[in-house]
Structures are given as structure tokens and as C-alpha cells.
Design an enzyme around this catalytic site. Structure first.
Site, PDB file in Angstrom:
ATOM      1  N   ARG A   1       0.850  -1.202   0.000  1.00 59.24           N
ATOM      2  CA  ARG A   1       0.000   0.000   0.000  1.00 59.24           C
ATOM      3  C   ARG A   1       0.882   1.246   0.000  1.00 59.24           C
ATOM      4  O   ARG A   1       1.966   1.266   0.569  1.00 59.24           O
ATOM      5  CB  ARG A   1      -0.918   0.028   1.226  1.00 59.24           C
ATOM      6  CG  ARG A   1      -2.162  -0.832   1.089  1.00 59.24           C
ATOM      7  CD  ARG A   1      -3.057  -0.753   2.305  1.00 59.24           C
ATOM      8  NE  ARG A   1      -2.367  -1.236   3.481  1.00 59.24           N
ATOM      9  CZ  ARG A   1      -1.803  -0.470   4.406  1.00 59.24           C
ATOM     10  NH1 ARG A   1      -1.878   0.851   4.333  1.00 59.24           N
ATOM     11  NH2 ARG A   1      -1.180  -1.010   5.429  1.00 59.24           N
TER      12      ARG A   1
ATOM     13  N   TYR B   1      -1.849  -3.328  -6.571  1.00 55.68           N
ATOM     14  CA  TYR B   1      -1.630  -3.982  -5.277  1.00 55.68           C
ATOM     15  C   TYR B   1      -2.930  -4.077  -4.450  1.00 55.68           C
ATOM     16  O   TYR B   1      -3.707  -3.108  -4.395  1.00 55.68           O
ATOM     17  CB  TYR B   1      -0.553  -3.242  -4.458  1.00 55.68           C
ATOM     18  CG  TYR B   1      -0.465  -3.851  -3.072  1.00 55.68           C
ATOM     19  CD1 TYR B   1       0.123  -5.103  -2.897  1.00 55.68           C
ATOM     20  CD2 TYR B   1      -1.048  -3.237  -1.976  1.00 55.68           C
ATOM     21  CE1 TYR B   1       0.138  -5.708  -1.645  1.00 55.68           C
ATOM     22  CE2 TYR B   1      -1.035  -3.833  -0.716  1.00 55.68           C
ATOM     23  CZ  TYR B   1      -0.449  -5.070  -0.560  1.00 55.68           C
ATOM     24  OH  TYR B   1      -0.450  -5.665   0.665  1.00 55.68           O
TER      25      TYR B   1
ATOM     26  N   LYS C   1      -9.797  -2.507   1.855  1.00 56.49           N
ATOM     27  CA  LYS C   1      -9.477  -1.369   2.724  1.00 56.49           C
ATOM     28  C   LYS C   1     -10.294  -0.132   2.336  1.00 56.49           C
ATOM     29  O   LYS C   1     -10.737   0.631   3.200  1.00 56.49           O
ATOM     30  CB  LYS C   1      -7.969  -1.067   2.675  1.00 56.49           C
ATOM     31  CG  LYS C   1      -7.098  -2.193   3.256  1.00 56.49           C
ATOM     32  CD  LYS C   1      -7.523  -2.508   4.626  1.00 56.49           C
ATOM     33  CE  LYS C   1      -6.654  -3.375   5.515  1.00 56.49           C
ATOM     34  NZ  LYS C   1      -5.778  -4.387   5.088  1.00 56.49           N
TER      35      LYS C   1
ATOM     36  N   HIS D   1     -10.072  -2.458  11.711  1.00 55.27           N
ATOM     37  CA  HIS D   1      -9.004  -3.304  11.167  1.00 55.27           C
ATOM     38  C   HIS D   1      -8.705  -4.404  12.189  1.00 55.27           C
ATOM     39  O   HIS D   1      -7.723  -4.328  12.921  1.00 55.27           O
ATOM     40  CB  HIS D   1      -7.770  -2.423  10.907  1.00 55.27           C
ATOM     41  CG  HIS D   1      -6.678  -3.095  10.143  1.00 55.27           C
ATOM     42  ND1 HIS D   1      -5.352  -2.740  10.288  1.00 55.27           N
ATOM     43  CD2 HIS D   1      -6.689  -4.077   9.216  1.00 55.27           C
ATOM     44  CE1 HIS D   1      -4.611  -3.477   9.478  1.00 55.27           C
ATOM     45  NE2 HIS D   1      -5.395  -4.298   8.822  1.00 55.27           N
TER      46      HIS D   1
ATOM     47  N   SER E   1      -0.972  -3.566  10.303  1.00 57.06           N
ATOM     48  CA  SER E   1      -0.647  -4.405   9.157  1.00 57.06           C
ATOM     49  C   SER E   1       0.634  -5.202   9.419  1.00 57.06           C
ATOM     50  O   SER E   1       1.617  -4.664   9.923  1.00 57.06           O
ATOM     51  CB  SER E   1      -0.458  -3.534   7.915  1.00 57.06           C
ATOM     52  OG  SER E   1      -1.660  -2.850   7.648  1.00 57.06           O
TER      53      SER E   1
ATOM     54  N   CYS F   1       1.228  -7.457  11.616  1.00 54.34           N
ATOM     55  CA  CYS F   1       1.564  -7.615  13.035  1.00 54.34           C
ATOM     56  C   CYS F   1       0.837  -8.786  13.677  1.00 54.34           C
ATOM     57  O   CYS F   1       0.682  -8.837  14.894  1.00 54.34           O
ATOM     58  CB  CYS F   1       1.290  -6.325  13.790  1.00 54.34           C
ATOM     59  SG  CYS F   1       2.437  -5.008  13.345  1.00 54.34           S
TER      60      CYS F   1
ATOM     61  N   ASP G   1      -9.011  -9.769   9.055  1.00 56.93           N
ATOM     62  CA  ASP G   1      -8.522  -8.420   8.724  1.00 56.93           C
ATOM     63  C   ASP G   1      -9.507  -7.290   9.032  1.00 56.93           C
ATOM     64  O   ASP G   1      -9.086  -6.213   9.411  1.00 56.93           O
ATOM     65  CB  ASP G   1      -8.131  -8.363   7.242  1.00 56.93           C
ATOM     66  CG  ASP G   1      -7.193  -7.207   6.914  1.00 56.93           C
ATOM     67  OD1 ASP G   1      -6.180  -7.038   7.620  1.00 56.93           O
ATOM     68  OD2 ASP G   1      -7.480  -6.475   5.960  1.00 56.93           O
TER      69      ASP G   1
ATOM     70  N   ARG H   1       1.930 -12.045  -0.935  1.00 58.80           N
ATOM     71  CA  ARG H   1       0.619 -12.380  -0.354  1.00 58.80           C
ATOM     72  C   ARG H   1       0.005 -13.620  -0.990  1.00 58.80           C
ATOM     73  O   ARG H   1       0.298 -13.960  -2.137  1.00 58.80           O
ATOM     74  CB  ARG H   1      -0.345 -11.197  -0.582  1.00 58.80           C
ATOM     75  CG  ARG H   1       0.082  -9.904   0.112  1.00 58.80           C
ATOM     76  CD  ARG H   1      -0.590  -9.735   1.444  1.00 58.80           C
ATOM     77  NE  ARG H   1       0.018  -8.697   2.277  1.00 58.80           N
ATOM     78  CZ  ARG H   1      -0.483  -8.326   3.461  1.00 58.80           C
ATOM     79  NH1 ARG H   1      -1.566  -8.892   3.942  1.00 58.80           N
ATOM     80  NH2 ARG H   1       0.131  -7.402   4.179  1.00 58.80           N
TER      81      ARG H   1
HETATM   82  P1  GTP Z   1      -2.080  -7.741   7.378  1.00 65.31           P
HETATM   83  O1  GTP Z   1      -2.610  -8.782   6.463  1.00 65.31           O
HETATM   84  O2  GTP Z   1      -1.037  -6.883   6.746  1.00 65.31           O
HETATM   85  O3  GTP Z   1      -3.138  -6.911   8.002  1.00 65.31           O
HETATM   86  O4  GTP Z   1      -1.198  -8.518   8.492  1.00 65.31           O
HETATM   87  P2  GTP Z   1      -1.589  -9.412   9.756  1.00 65.31           P
HETATM   88  O5  GTP Z   1      -1.856  -8.530  10.919  1.00 65.31           O
HETATM   89  O6  GTP Z   1      -2.631 -10.408   9.399  1.00 65.31           O
HETATM   90  O7  GTP Z   1      -0.204 -10.162  10.071  1.00 65.31           O
HETATM   91  P3  GTP Z   1       0.220 -11.704   9.905  1.00 65.31           P
HETATM   92  O8  GTP Z   1      -0.567 -12.620  10.786  1.00 65.31           O
HETATM   93  O9  GTP Z   1       0.238 -12.035   8.466  1.00 65.31           O
HETATM   94  O10 GTP Z   1       1.720 -11.674  10.470  1.00 65.31           O
HETATM   95  C1  GTP Z   1       2.700 -10.836   9.939  1.00 65.31           C
HETATM   96  C2  GTP Z   1       4.064 -11.261  10.362  1.00 65.31           C
HETATM   97  O11 GTP Z   1       4.167 -11.324  11.773  1.00 65.31           O
HETATM   98  C3  GTP Z   1       4.467 -12.632   9.829  1.00 65.31           C
HETATM   99  O12 GTP Z   1       5.788 -12.574   9.379  1.00 65.31           O
HETATM  100  C4  GTP Z   1       4.373 -13.529  11.032  1.00 65.31           C
HETATM  101  O13 GTP Z   1       5.258 -14.594  10.963  1.00 65.31           O
HETATM  102  C5  GTP Z   1       4.688 -12.577  12.190  1.00 65.31           C
HETATM  103  N1  GTP Z   1       3.990 -13.006  13.432  1.00 65.31           N
HETATM  104  C6  GTP Z   1       2.675 -13.263  13.573  1.00 65.31           C
HETATM  105  N2  GTP Z   1       2.387 -13.667  14.843  1.00 65.31           N
HETATM  106  C7  GTP Z   1       3.548 -13.648  15.515  1.00 65.31           C
HETATM  107  C8  GTP Z   1       3.908 -13.965  16.873  1.00 65.31           C
HETATM  108  O14 GTP Z   1       3.085 -14.326  17.713  1.00 65.31           O
HETATM  109  N3  GTP Z   1       5.223 -13.800  17.209  1.00 65.31           N
HETATM  110  C9  GTP Z   1       6.161 -13.401  16.305  1.00 65.31           C
HETATM  111  N4  GTP Z   1       7.413 -13.274  16.709  1.00 65.31           N
HETATM  112  N5  GTP Z   1       5.855 -13.105  15.010  1.00 65.31           N
HETATM  113  C10 GTP Z   1       4.580 -13.226  14.618  1.00 65.31           C
HETATM  114  C1  SPV Z   2      -2.768  -4.528   5.279  1.00 65.35           C
HETATM  115  O1  SPV Z   2      -1.819  -3.899   4.780  1.00 65.35           O
HETATM  116  O2  SPV Z   2      -3.244  -4.235   6.387  1.00 65.35           O
HETATM  117  C2  SPV Z   2      -3.342  -5.684   4.577  1.00 65.35           C
HETATM  118  C3  SPV Z   2      -2.998  -5.891   3.184  1.00 65.35           C
HETATM  119  O3  SPV Z   2      -4.167  -6.405   5.136  1.00 65.35           O
HETATM  120  S1  SPV Z   2      -3.929  -4.838   2.159  1.00 65.35           S
HETATM  121  O4  SPV Z   2      -5.289  -5.332   2.082  1.00 65.35           O
HETATM  122  O5  SPV Z   2      -3.301  -4.859   0.866  1.00 65.35           O
HETATM  123  O6  SPV Z   2      -3.966  -3.509   2.708  1.00 65.35           O
HETATM  124 MN    MN Z   3      -4.670  -5.617   7.140  1.00 65.08          MN
END
Ligand code: GTP
Ligand code: SPV
Ligand code: MN
Length: 592
Positions: free
Chosen positions: A69, A197, A206, A226, A248, A250, A277, A378
Site C-alpha cells: 500500500r 496492489y 481497505k 481493522h 498491518s 503484526c 482483517d 501475499r
Molecule cells: P495484514 O494482512 O497486513 O493486516 O497482516 P496481519 O496482521 O494479518 O499479520 P500476519 O498474521 O500475516 O503476520 C505478519 C508477520 O508477523 C508474519 O511474518 C508472522 O510470521 C509474524 N507473526 C505473527 N504472529 C507472531 C507472533 O506471535 N510472534 C512473532 N514473533 N511473530 C509473529
Molecule cells: C494490510 O496492509 O493491512 C493488509 C494488506 O491487510 S492490504 O489489504 O493490501 O492492505
Molecule cells: Mn490488514
């Protein structure tokens, strides 16, 4: 069913502007989907993966300048800057239409215009919203087919109403200098130019389900957040629903699909996913409680780091009907294709083509740090593929939310978990989340920024009114969720994570659930309610009571620094800050 007159009028007008060679009205059928993949494989939008290994899965590589983004190119367009507030980029709506009309003029010459009808939210939910996206990018069509309720169902839902979100998209020439993601909340419309993207181009996500929806939600007493949404079943069958807001990249997808450690699973703990999400929440008039739905139908998840240990349910979700974007692409000996990414738990290939289209080998990677998969690569997968999909995931009635968890990515200062004293305190905690920036948005990573409710990039109106809305929701509920803060990412001085995370987050989740039901102890501290080492089960972890104390420790000096760094947000809101924010900060300072 067919599009009504309001839709056809608008599509015709947009066709006059963009001048496509051909217009295709999408019906959302399986045949259509297959036909589009065939076309996409011919024109280079997609590569078909080895179908034995990856049934109905495809690969897409985007322009290497278009992998995340672009918040600096994202605008809320309205007559006055005040409706948009200090945290959004403002563009006057008339100026924006004029500027983007210039870009869209003739941009689809030689291309096909696809008209995508879609619904956000379970059919039958009073909150469900119809959108129509016009695009010239097949990748967008196929992603929308996974992420939303796409096709004729939307015409049925819309009937003869004029109320649909008008989503105009063109990938243009994918030039970052001519890239604009513009929202017109007052017109219920979105114009996005120059990017393919996800968050910039899949306009149901979003743009509609957060930015436009948050604007509507404030007017109509509901919330667009979110957040992930999960169900937690305790031994004996008690079911609790939890929503969690992490910025995002996290950990939302990971937490939403959490696999309890064996000991918990054996005891009868089950975690199920409703969403990963976005949630829409409203107050159920009968119960007076906050209820939630997931408006999406699929996952657009971060690939790198997904493996059998970290997130087996995500891996299972992407075994079929999935689009992989910007991971490494391997050509197999029989001429078919496979994919690979860093930390997949799968041995690295001898060679592959990386997300930039360059040759990648383990040797090159070691010498140059080149990645096979972009850190923000992704997968797009239907939520029906998730083995732990919650039975209520598509229920238009939604589920009652017992806990709201905020979180951030913080290597220092913020403890593993604590509970807010009450809703108003919880809103202050959410409003002041700090988190280190990630690859999900272009720009520097690892810089702490304030990300209120993990929703900073997605609030479609003035943040002042958004915070007031959060505070005021309390008065409309007879019973409100408990509010918590977590940080899975605290590190020691050697830069190692102090907490194992992933499935082991179940231990923290259990404490949260037990707190919601009045079963767990907590200690009052300056931050809120914190668990003592004996309140969280550490058995089976390589962790001592002392280690846990470090994880939960709060340094008054560091907290003072933290409060100082909130100033960035407070100053932006200067003069407009809801008084609860000021009082809560004062109370925190006096407690330290
Ligand atoms: P968006 O789709 O961008 O909104 O992201 P999200 O909040 O769904 O994050 P996602 O679960 O995809 O995790 C993002 C990154 O954080 C990945 O590289 C994971 O491996 C890492 N991660 C997730 N949970 C943990 C955790 O409990 N501990 C650690 N150390 N890393 C984590
Ligand atoms: C984020 O960035 O929080 C995502 C991916 O979940 S996107 O939908 O592309 O914004
Ligand atoms: Mn997100």
C-alpha cells in the site's frame, strides 16, 4: 438478475471516460473464473502452478514498484480539510475528480473493462453493502472473486436501489508518479489509478470495508475496524468471541488461525476463525452487546514466515483455489511451476525467479541478501479452505464480542499483556498504540509510529470524530467488551524475541478469556491489570518465572518516554482532542 439502471448509467459514463475496447460484465460463475484464468495465463497476468500439487492455484508477479500500500498516495477527498482530519491526506473533491478524470481519460483503450458486482458482508445482514468495481486488470477480478461475494448475487442484493459504492480502478501504466487512491465518502465512490496492489486495487477491502464503511458507521452508530475475529471454545463448550486490532503485518492472520498447543487441544480448547482483517460491529438492540461480522469472504495474507509450525491453518487454506503474489517461482523439470518463500519450512530450491523477476539462488541470496519472496508477498485464499472456519463466520446475525484486544509490534517498553481498567481507558490504550512499521506499506520499516486502533491508514474521516465515536459507543451498550493490550514482539538486548508467540499465544488468550468470565487473577499496576507469573500457564515453555516478569515489566522511565512520544499524535489533534484522552493520559502519569 441484471444490473439496474443506476448501475448501467454509471458504467456507461465510466466507459465513455476510459474508452475500453470491450466491456465484460462478470457473473461470478465457476466457468467465468476458469475462462479468466485461461486468458490471464495467455496475457501474462498469471502463471498456472503445477495442478497436482496446487489445484486451481495461480501465480502473479506485480510490477516491482507496486508491492505494498502507498499511504502517501492515498487521499480522502472532500470539500473541507476538516472533515478529513490531520491524519489523512486531503484533496478537495472537485480537484481530485478533475485530476483523476485526466488520468482515466482513454486509459482503457485497447483493453477490456471488467464490471465486478460484489457484496461485502453476509447476505441478509442489514450491514451488507453492495459495490461495483470497474477495472482493466484481470488480477483484480480474480482476487475480488475470492475476497468478496462476487457476481449476480450483488444485483439481487441491490435490487432497484441506487445505493452501491462506485469503485473505479485502472492499473494505468503502473507509474508511481501517476498513482492515486482517492476516496469520496460523501459520494460513496472510490477512484484508484496506477496500482494493482491488494489494498490499493481490491476496492472492496481497505477502501470500501474500512475507509468508506468507517465514515458510514459513524453516522449510523456502527464501527468498521481493522480487526480479526475469532471464536474460542473452552473445555465444556463455553464459547467466547474475541476481536483483535493489530497493525498491518503484526499478526492478525496468525492469531485468527491459532492452533492451541497440544496440552490445550487435549484439554478441549478450540480456536476458530471468523475473519482475519476487517470487522464491522454494531450494538444488538436485544442484548445491548457489541456484535460483529466479517465483511470479507477470503484472506489476503502475508506469505513469508507461513509454515507448518507458525500457521498450519493458513498453509492448509492455500493448498487450492489460491493466488500467490510476488513469491519465488520455480520451474520444475516437467515444465510446470511451483512456488517458494522464505521461512516456509520447505528446503530452498536450487534456483528460482524472485519477486522482481530476477534469478535467485541460495548462493546469490547469501551474498546479496536478495529475497525470493517479497516480504509483503501475499496469498489470496477462500475462507472456506480454512479447516478451522467458525460455523458462524457467514452468519448475518454476527457474534457477540466479549473481548477487544489491541496490539502492536514493539521490541521494547510494552509488556506481553495487560487489561484496561474499563472501556474509556481501553479506548485510550487503543488510540495510543505504537507499532514499528512493516513491509505492508511502502516506506521505512521498523520505525515506531502511532497507529490508533491499528486503523490509522484506514479511517475515512477526521480522527477526532473517530475517537469520539469510540468513546460514545460505550453509552449505547448495556454490557461492553473487556479491553486488552498485547505485544508478541518484545525483544531482549540481543534482539531475540522474549515470547515464543504463534500457537503459544493461546496461554495469553486463555488468561484473557478467563478474565472476561471473572475466573482469572490480575494485579493492579500503573498500566492496568497485569497477570502475575502464576496467573499465566508457563508449563512446557522454556521460560522461568523471572523471564515472565521481564516480559511483563514496565519501566516508569520507558513509560514516560512512551507518553512523550504520544505527543506526536496529541499535537496533530491539538485543540480537537477528546477530553477523555487528556484525562486518561493525566491519570496514567499520576499512576507512574
Ligand atoms: P495484514 O494482512 O497486513 O493486516 O497482516 P496481519 O496482521 O494479518 O499479520 P500476519 O498474521 O500475516 O503476520 C505478519 C508477520 O508477523 C508474519 O511474518 C508472522 O510470521 C509474524 N507473526 C505473527 N504472529 C507472531 C507472533 O506471535 N510472534 C512473532 N514473533 N511473530 C509473529
Ligand atoms: C494490510 O496492509 O493491512 C493488509 C494488506 O491487510 S492490504 O489489504 O493490501 O492492505
Ligand atoms: Mn490488514
Amino acid at each position: 438478475m441484471q444490473a439496474n439502471k443506476y448501475v448501467t448509467d454509471w458504467v456507461n459514463e465510466m466507459a465513455r471516460l476510459t474508452k475500453p475496447d470491450k466491456i465484460v460484465w462478470c457473473d461470478g460463475s465457476k466457468e467465468e473464473r476458469e475462462r479468466f484464468y485461461e486468458e490471464g495465463c495467455k496475457n501474462g497476468a498469471f502463471v498456472k502452478l503445477n495442478q497436482q500439487k496446487w489445484p486451481d492455484c495461480y501465480y502473479h508477479r506485480s510490477n516491482s514498484n507496486d508491492v505494498a500500500r502507498t499511504e502517501h498516495l492515498t487521499f480522502i477527498c472532500a470539500p473541507s480539510a476538516d472533515t478529513v482530519g490531520p491524519t489523512n491526506n486531503h484533496m478537495n473533491d472537485k480537484v481530485a475528480y478533475q485530476k483523476l478524470t485526466g488520468l482515466f481519460d482513454g486509459c482503457m483503450k485497447g483493453r477490456t473493462m471488467y464490471v465486478i458486482p460484489f457484496v461485502m458482508g453476509p447476505i441478509g445482514s442489514p450491514l451488507a453493502k453492495v459495490g461495483v468495481e470497474i477495472t482493466d486488470h484481470l488480477y483484480v477480478v480474480q482476487n475480488m472473486g475470492i475476497m468478496t461475494r462476487m457476481g449476480e448475487i450483488a444485483w439481487k442484493q441491490l435490487g432497484d436501489s441506487p445505493e452501491f459504492t462506485k469503485c473505479l480502478h485502472s492499473v494505468g501504466d503502473c507509474n508511481p508518479d501517476r498513482r492515486y487512491i482517492c476516496h469520496f465518502p460523501q459520494d460513496n465512490s472510490i477512484w484508484s489509478f496506477g496500482s494493482g496492489y491488494g489494498g490499493n486495487a481490491l476496492l472492496g477491502k481497505k477502501c470500501l470495508a474500512l475507509r468508506i464503511a468507517s465514515y458510514l458507521g459513524r453516522q449510523q452508530d456502527w464501527m468498521a475496524e481493522h480487526m480479526l475475529l475469532m471464536g474460542v471454545e473452552a473445555p465444556g463448550g463455553e464459547k467466547t468471541y474475541v476481536a483483535a486490532a493489530f497493525p498491518s503485518a503484526c499478526g492478525k492472520t496468525n492469531f485468527a488461525m491459532l492452533v492451541p498447543p497440544k496440552k490445550y487441544a487435549d484439554a478441549g480448547w478450540k480456536v476458530t476463525t471468523l475473519g482475519d482483517d476487517i470487522v464491522w460491529m454494531w450494538i444488538n438492540p436485544e442484548s445491548g452487546k457489541l456484535h460483529a461480522i466479517n465483511p470479507e469472504l477470503g484472506y489476503f495474507g502475508v506469505v513469508p514466515g507461513t509454515n507448518e509450525k507458525s500457521n498450519p491453518n493458513a498453509l492448509k487454506s492455500m493448498t487450492k483455489d489460491t493466488i500467490f503474489t510476488n513469491v519465488g517461482l520455480i520451474k520444475l523439470e516437467d515444465g510446470t511451476y511451483d512456488v517458494w518463500w522464505e521461512d516456509s519450512g520447505i528446503p530452498e530450491p536450487k534456483k528460482c525467479t524472485n519477486w522482481e523477476g530476477k534469478e535467485w539462488t541460495p548462493e546469490i541470496a547469501r551474498e546479496t541478501k536478495m529475497k525470493a519472496a517479497h516480504p509483503n508477498s501475499r496469498f489470496t485464499a477462500p475462507m472456506d479452505n480454512n479447516p478451522v472456519l467458525d460455523p458462524a463466520a457467514k452468519d448475518p446475525k454476527g457474534v457477540p464480542v466479549s473481548a477487544i484486544i489491541f496490539g502492536g509490534r514493539r521490541s521494547k517498553t510494552i509488556p506481553l499483556v495487560y487489561q484496561a481498567f474499563n472501556w474509556v481507558h481501553g479506548v485510550y490504550i487503543g488510540a495510543t498504540i505504537g507499532s514499528e512499521t512493516t513491509a505492508a506499506a511502502t516506506g521505512a520499516t521498523g520505525v515506531v509510529r502511532r497507529d490508533p486502533m491499528a486503523n490509522l491508514p484506514f479511517i475515512g474521516y477526521n480522527i477526532r470524530d473517530y475517537l469520539v465515536h469510540w468513546f460514545q459507543m460505550r453509552k449505547k451498550m448495556t454490557d461492553c467488551p473487556r479491553v486488552f493490550m498485547v505485544n508478541w514482539f518484545r525483544k531482549n538486548d540481543a534482539g531475540k524475541f522474549l515470547w515464543p508467540g504463534f500457537g503459544e499465544n493461546m496461554r495469553v488468550l486463555k488468561w484473557i478469556i478467563d478474565r472476561c468470565h471473572g475466573r482469572a487473577y490480575a494485579m493492579e499496576t500503573p498500566l492496568g491489570w497485569q497477570p502475575r507469573p502464576q496467573d499465566i500457564d508457563l508449563e512446557g515453555l522454556n521460560m522461568t518465572t523471572e523471564d515472565f516478569k521481564i516480559l511483563e515489566s514496565v519501566s516508569p522511565e520507558d513509560m514516560k518516554q512512551e507518553i512523550m512520544s504520544q505527543e506526536e499524535l496529541f499535537l496533530k489533534l491539538a485543540g480537537d482532542l477528546p477530553k477523555e484522552m487528556i484525562f486518561q493520559r493525566e491519570l496514567l502519569i499520576t499512576r507512574l
